[in-house]
Motif scaffolding. Structure first.
Motif, PDB file in Angstrom:
ATOM      1  N   TRP A 158      16.503  59.214   7.278  1.00  0.00           N
ATOM      2  CA  TRP A 158      17.162  58.099   6.602  1.00  0.00           C
ATOM      3  C   TRP A 158      16.844  56.798   7.340  1.00  0.00           C
ATOM      4  O   TRP A 158      16.319  55.846   6.769  1.00  0.00           O
ATOM      5  CB  TRP A 158      18.664  58.373   6.565  1.00  0.00           C
ATOM      6  CG  TRP A 158      19.473  57.390   5.773  1.00  0.00           C
ATOM      7  CD1 TRP A 158      19.017  56.435   4.913  1.00  0.00           C
ATOM      8  CD2 TRP A 158      20.900  57.272   5.772  1.00  0.00           C
ATOM      9  NE1 TRP A 158      20.060  55.741   4.373  1.00  0.00           N
ATOM     10  CE2 TRP A 158      21.229  56.231   4.885  1.00  0.00           C
ATOM     11  CE3 TRP A 158      21.919  57.953   6.429  1.00  0.00           C
ATOM     12  CZ2 TRP A 158      22.559  55.850   4.643  1.00  0.00           C
ATOM     13  CZ3 TRP A 158      23.237  57.584   6.186  1.00  0.00           C
ATOM     14  CH2 TRP A 158      23.546  56.541   5.308  1.00  0.00           C
ATOM     15  N   GLY A 159      17.133  56.777   8.640  1.00  0.00           N
ATOM     16  CA  GLY A 159      16.843  55.581   9.420  1.00  0.00           C
ATOM     17  C   GLY A 159      15.360  55.303   9.535  1.00  0.00           C
ATOM     18  O   GLY A 159      14.913  54.154   9.439  1.00  0.00           O
ATOM     19  N   PHE A 160      14.571  56.365   9.746  1.00  0.00           N
ATOM     20  CA  PHE A 160      13.126  56.202   9.913  1.00  0.00           C
ATOM     21  C   PHE A 160      12.498  55.568   8.669  1.00  0.00           C
ATOM     22  O   PHE A 160      11.699  54.620   8.777  1.00  0.00           O
ATOM     23  CB  PHE A 160      12.495  57.570  10.188  1.00  0.00           C
ATOM     24  CG  PHE A 160      11.005  57.541  10.386  1.00  0.00           C
ATOM     25  CD1 PHE A 160      10.477  57.273  11.627  1.00  0.00           C
ATOM     26  CD2 PHE A 160      10.139  57.789   9.331  1.00  0.00           C
ATOM     27  CE1 PHE A 160       9.099  57.237  11.825  1.00  0.00           C
ATOM     28  CE2 PHE A 160       8.769  57.756   9.512  1.00  0.00           C
ATOM     29  CZ  PHE A 160       8.241  57.485  10.764  1.00  0.00           C
ATOM     30  N   ASN A 161      12.840  56.059   7.490  1.00  0.00           N
ATOM     31  CA  ASN A 161      12.252  55.531   6.260  1.00  0.00           C
ATOM     32  C   ASN A 161      12.646  54.081   6.025  1.00  0.00           C
ATOM     33  O   ASN A 161      11.831  53.277   5.552  1.00  0.00           O
ATOM     34  CB  ASN A 161      12.677  56.390   5.070  1.00  0.00           C
ATOM     35  CG  ASN A 161      12.019  57.752   5.063  1.00  0.00           C
ATOM     36  OD1 ASN A 161      10.937  57.936   5.600  1.00  0.00           O
ATOM     37  ND2 ASN A 161      12.680  58.733   4.473  1.00  0.00           N
ATOM     38  N   VAL A 162      13.882  53.732   6.342  1.00  0.00           N
ATOM     39  CA  VAL A 162      14.310  52.334   6.189  1.00  0.00           C
ATOM     40  C   VAL A 162      13.485  51.430   7.090  1.00  0.00           C
ATOM     41  O   VAL A 162      12.996  50.370   6.665  1.00  0.00           O
ATOM     42  CB  VAL A 162      15.815  52.193   6.500  1.00  0.00           C
ATOM     43  CG1 VAL A 162      16.212  50.717   6.610  1.00  0.00           C
ATOM     44  CG2 VAL A 162      16.651  52.874   5.419  1.00  0.00           C
ATOM     45  N   LEU A 163      13.302  51.834   8.324  1.00  0.00           N
ATOM     46  CA  LEU A 163      12.562  50.998   9.272  1.00  0.00           C
ATOM     47  C   LEU A 163      11.077  50.940   8.941  1.00  0.00           C
ATOM     48  O   LEU A 163      10.442  49.887   9.085  1.00  0.00           O
ATOM     49  CB  LEU A 163      12.781  51.524  10.689  1.00  0.00           C
ATOM     50  CG  LEU A 163      14.213  51.339  11.203  1.00  0.00           C
ATOM     51  CD1 LEU A 163      14.483  52.204  12.417  1.00  0.00           C
ATOM     52  CD2 LEU A 163      14.473  49.867  11.524  1.00  0.00           C
ATOM     53  N   GLU A 164      10.491  52.049   8.488  1.00  0.00           N
ATOM     54  CA  GLU A 164       9.086  52.041   8.067  1.00  0.00           C
ATOM     55  C   GLU A 164       8.870  51.076   6.904  1.00  0.00           C
ATOM     56  O   GLU A 164       7.808  50.470   6.784  1.00  0.00           O
ATOM     57  CB  GLU A 164       8.659  53.445   7.645  1.00  0.00           C
ATOM     58  CG  GLU A 164       8.313  54.365   8.796  1.00  0.00           C
ATOM     59  CD  GLU A 164       6.918  54.118   9.350  1.00  0.00           C
ATOM     60  OE1 GLU A 164       5.933  54.488   8.694  1.00  0.00           O
ATOM     61  OE2 GLU A 164       6.825  53.546  10.441  1.00  0.00           O
ATOM     62  N   ALA A 165       9.872  50.928   6.043  1.00  0.00           N
ATOM     63  CA  ALA A 165       9.740  50.036   4.896  1.00  0.00           C
ATOM     64  C   ALA A 165       9.996  48.578   5.248  1.00  0.00           C
ATOM     65  O   ALA A 165       9.354  47.679   4.695  1.00  0.00           O
ATOM     66  CB  ALA A 165      10.705  50.476   3.784  1.00  0.00           C
ATOM     67  N   THR A 166      10.937  48.318   6.157  1.00  0.00           N
ATOM     68  CA  THR A 166      11.334  46.936   6.426  1.00  0.00           C
ATOM     69  C   THR A 166      10.513  46.254   7.512  1.00  0.00           C
ATOM     70  O   THR A 166      10.331  45.031   7.476  1.00  0.00           O
ATOM     71  CB  THR A 166      12.825  46.868   6.809  1.00  0.00           C
ATOM     72  OG1 THR A 166      13.081  47.759   7.914  1.00  0.00           O
ATOM     73  CG2 THR A 166      13.702  47.261   5.632  1.00  0.00           C
ATOM     74  N   LEU A 167      10.010  47.007   8.481  1.00  0.00           N
ATOM     75  CA  LEU A 167       9.252  46.373   9.565  1.00  0.00           C
ATOM     76  C   LEU A 167       8.013  45.622   9.071  1.00  0.00           C
ATOM     77  O   LEU A 167       7.803  44.456   9.449  1.00  0.00           O
ATOM     78  CB  LEU A 167       8.866  47.415  10.623  1.00  0.00           C
ATOM     79  CG  LEU A 167       9.934  47.710  11.679  1.00  0.00           C
ATOM     80  CD1 LEU A 167       9.609  48.994  12.442  1.00  0.00           C
ATOM     81  CD2 LEU A 167      10.060  46.542  12.662  1.00  0.00           C
ATOM     82  N   PRO A 168       7.153  46.206   8.223  1.00  0.00           N
ATOM     83  CA  PRO A 168       6.005  45.433   7.738  1.00  0.00           C
ATOM     84  C   PRO A 168       6.423  44.193   6.950  1.00  0.00           C
ATOM     85  O   PRO A 168       5.763  43.150   7.022  1.00  0.00           O
ATOM     86  CB  PRO A 168       5.257  46.434   6.846  1.00  0.00           C
ATOM     87  CG  PRO A 168       5.705  47.778   7.300  1.00  0.00           C
ATOM     88  CD  PRO A 168       7.120  47.597   7.733  1.00  0.00           C
ATOM     89  N   SER A 169       7.503  44.301   6.190  1.00  0.00           N
ATOM     90  CA  SER A 169       7.987  43.143   5.447  1.00  0.00           C
ATOM     91  C   SER A 169       8.398  42.018   6.388  1.00  0.00           C
ATOM     92  O   SER A 169       8.097  40.838   6.144  1.00  0.00           O
ATOM     93  CB  SER A 169       9.178  43.556   4.570  1.00  0.00           C
ATOM     94  OG  SER A 169       9.768  42.434   3.947  1.00  0.00           O
ATOM     95  N   LEU A 170       9.051  42.379   7.482  1.00  0.00           N
ATOM     96  CA  LEU A 170       9.448  41.364   8.457  1.00  0.00           C
ATOM     97  C   LEU A 170       8.240  40.722   9.122  1.00  0.00           C
ATOM     98  O   LEU A 170       8.234  39.513   9.387  1.00  0.00           O
ATOM     99  CB  LEU A 170      10.365  41.994   9.503  1.00  0.00           C
ATOM    100  CG  LEU A 170      11.778  42.328   9.026  1.00  0.00           C
ATOM    101  CD1 LEU A 170      12.503  43.186  10.055  1.00  0.00           C
ATOM    102  CD2 LEU A 170      12.566  41.055   8.744  1.00  0.00           C
ATOM    103  N   VAL A 171       7.207  41.502   9.409  1.00  0.00           N
ATOM    104  CA  VAL A 171       5.987  40.939   9.981  1.00  0.00           C
ATOM    105  C   VAL A 171       5.374  39.921   9.021  1.00  0.00           C
ATOM    106  O   VAL A 171       5.001  38.806   9.415  1.00  0.00           O
ATOM    107  CB  VAL A 171       4.977  42.047  10.318  1.00  0.00           C
ATOM    108  CG1 VAL A 171       3.628  41.448  10.731  1.00  0.00           C
ATOM    109  CG2 VAL A 171       5.503  42.938  11.437  1.00  0.00           C
ATOM    110  N   SER A 172       5.265  40.280   7.744  1.00  0.00           N
ATOM    111  CA  SER A 172       4.660  39.390   6.750  1.00  0.00           C
ATOM    112  C   SER A 172       5.456  38.091   6.603  1.00  0.00           C
ATOM    113  O   SER A 172       4.881  37.017   6.417  1.00  0.00           O
ATOM    114  CB  SER A 172       4.586  40.094   5.390  1.00  0.00           C
ATOM    115  OG  SER A 172       3.739  41.222   5.459  1.00  0.00           O
TER     116      SER A 172
END
Length: 465
Positions: free
Chosen positions: A323-337
């Motif tokens: 649950w936590g892993f999938n959320v972070l995998e999805a949000t981290l690239p968005s934050l970088v962009s």
């Protein structure tokens, strides 16, 4: 000039050629990543009979691909600008296949480590992204990259689920042989399905640019995100150094059945991820969701430690973990962009990916060392400690506002004309940043979607003429 249409031109959808190129490149990504990840849930169960094995070396073998991948993926991407995309990709896949053969035929742990390192040395991710950028128009690039991202996520899930039954059927050496075959299949796809680009050029939104590295590495918020992806994959790899042996010894779960446990946990994790990502991206609660996801990972590691491999606590912990892993995998690239300058996205993502793979190596080595020195359950406490450090670093994050990138082909310009155009574009409503790169004949914009009108830049675009 390369054929480029901006996001400002009405979107007629992908052409058949773009769809074919996207599907083929996504398939190659998926084949390669599946080959890397299928070993993750099974190697610690297999390694005991190898010559020279120690717990530390088991962890190193699991994560060895990450070190070479981290070191070589940016150079491979830059090399593809000089030698050609398909040539570099083919060479990388051949190296990957060779590493698979070395690992499959190894009798000792050092042979497997060498094979895994060679697999990572076939670091073609940046070159594949560059090839796809050559074959897609700018307004379709986001869709194409999203398709690749989905293929990577799907290949990870399938690899985790398929690894245990495959290991029971053909053995871990058989999995290594299979990954070599998948790499050769990737070469066939590259040359038989993916068209040759009419022209290869550098794309700052997908490729690293050496001149941008210092600027990217000097941004504290980007470094905080790089630390995050490093910690996330270090924790993932360390966890799977310890968990499979505990499931076998403490829960009495046959190795072939581990995949069913992972399947249920991943399904629960995806179901929990969707509402949180919507809350973060559309409701402006990014910081709360991000920090909450790190807490979920920490809770999962605490449950794994307290449960000592028993089935029910492990199943619950894995569901919370993914649950936590999938959320972070999805949000981290968005934050970088959102954080990086519009012309530095490719470089920032290159550093981010290198941090991810370096984390996989460190997590494997750390998990192996801790398990040998303090026992398997202690690995979960070490992962928990790493997550606490990440949480402390993340508490100071300032989530950037919602932004998206827009690319505008502007034609041939002199340096002074490019500077003037950048000033004019930056003055438009909703344009937050504008950079015009004269040698690429392209303007990179970062815009506020709520205030930006795509029609406002149409007069500046040669593709709209």
């Amino acid at each position: 000039m390369s054929q480029r249409n901006p996001q400002t031109v009405p979107d007629a959808g992908m052409t058949p050629g773009e769809r074919r190129a996207t599907a083929a490149v996504a398939l190659v990504f998926g084949l390669r990543m599946a080959g890397l990840f299928m070993i993750l849930p099974v190697f610690a169960l297999y390694a005991g009979h190898l010559e020279g094995v120690t717990p530390t070396l088991v962890g190193v073998a699991i994560g060895a691909y990450g070190l070479t991948q981290a070191l070589l993926q940016i150079p491979f991407g830059l090399l593809s600008d000089r030698l050609g995309r398909k040539r570099v990709i083919t060479a990388g896949l051949v190296v990957f296949a060779a590493g698979s053969v070395v690992a499959a035929t190894a009798d000792g742990i050092w042979g497997v480590i060498l094979g895994r390192a060679l697999q990572g040395a076939g670091a073609v991710a940046a070159a594949l992204m560059a090839l796809l950028a050559d074959l897609t128009r700018d307004e379709q690039r986001t869709k194409a990259m999203a398709g690749v991202g989905m293929s990577i996520g799907l290949s990870f899930a399938l690899a985790m689920v398929a690894g245990p039954p495959l290991a029971a059927w053909i053995g871990v050496p058989g999995i290594f042989w299979l990954t070599g075959v998948l790499a050769l299949l990737g070469i066939a796809v590259i040359h038989g399905v993916v068209p040759d680009p009419a022209r290869s050029s550098r794309h700052r939104d997908t490729e690293p640019v050496p001149g941008e590295l210092v600027r990217v590495l000097a941004q504290p918020e980007l470094l905080r995100l790089d630390l995050g992806i490093f910690a996330l994959h270090a924790v993932l790899t360390a966890t799977f150094v310890a968990l499979p042996p505990l499931l076998r010894s403490e829960a009495g779960l046959a190795p072939a059945a581990h995949g069913w446990l992972y399947l249920g946990a991943m399904a629960a994790g995806v179901a929990g991820m969707v509402p949180l990502v919507i809350l973060a991206e559309r409701r402006g609660r990014m910081r709360a969701v991000f920090l909450g996801a790190i807490v979920l990972l920490a809770l999962a590691e605490l449950l794994l430690w307290a449960g000592h491999g028993r089935l029910v606590p492990a199943a619950l912990a894995l569901a919370v973990f993914f649950w936590g892993f999938n959320v972070l995998e999805a949000t981290l690239p968005s934050l970088v962009s959102r954080t990086v300058r519009p012309d530095g996205k490719g470089t920032a993502m290159g550093v981010y990916s290198s941090s991810q793979f370096l984390g996989a190596f460190v997590g494997g080595a750390l998990g192996g060392w801790v398990s040998g020195r303090f026992g398997l359950p202690a690995v979960f406490l070490a992962a928990l400690g790493l997550l606490v450090l990440w949480l402390a670093a993340a508490l100071g994050m300032r989530p950037p506002p919602a932004r998206r990138s827009v690319l505008v082909p502007v034609g041939r310009l002199e340096a002074d004309e490019a500077a003037l155009l950048a000033t004019r574009l930056a003055a438009l409503p909703g344009v937050v940043e504008a950079v015009v790169v004269a040698e690429e004949e392209l303007a990179y914009l970062k815009v506020d979607p709520a205030r930006f009108d795509p029609a406002s830049v149409r007069e500046f675009s040669v593709a709209a003429a």
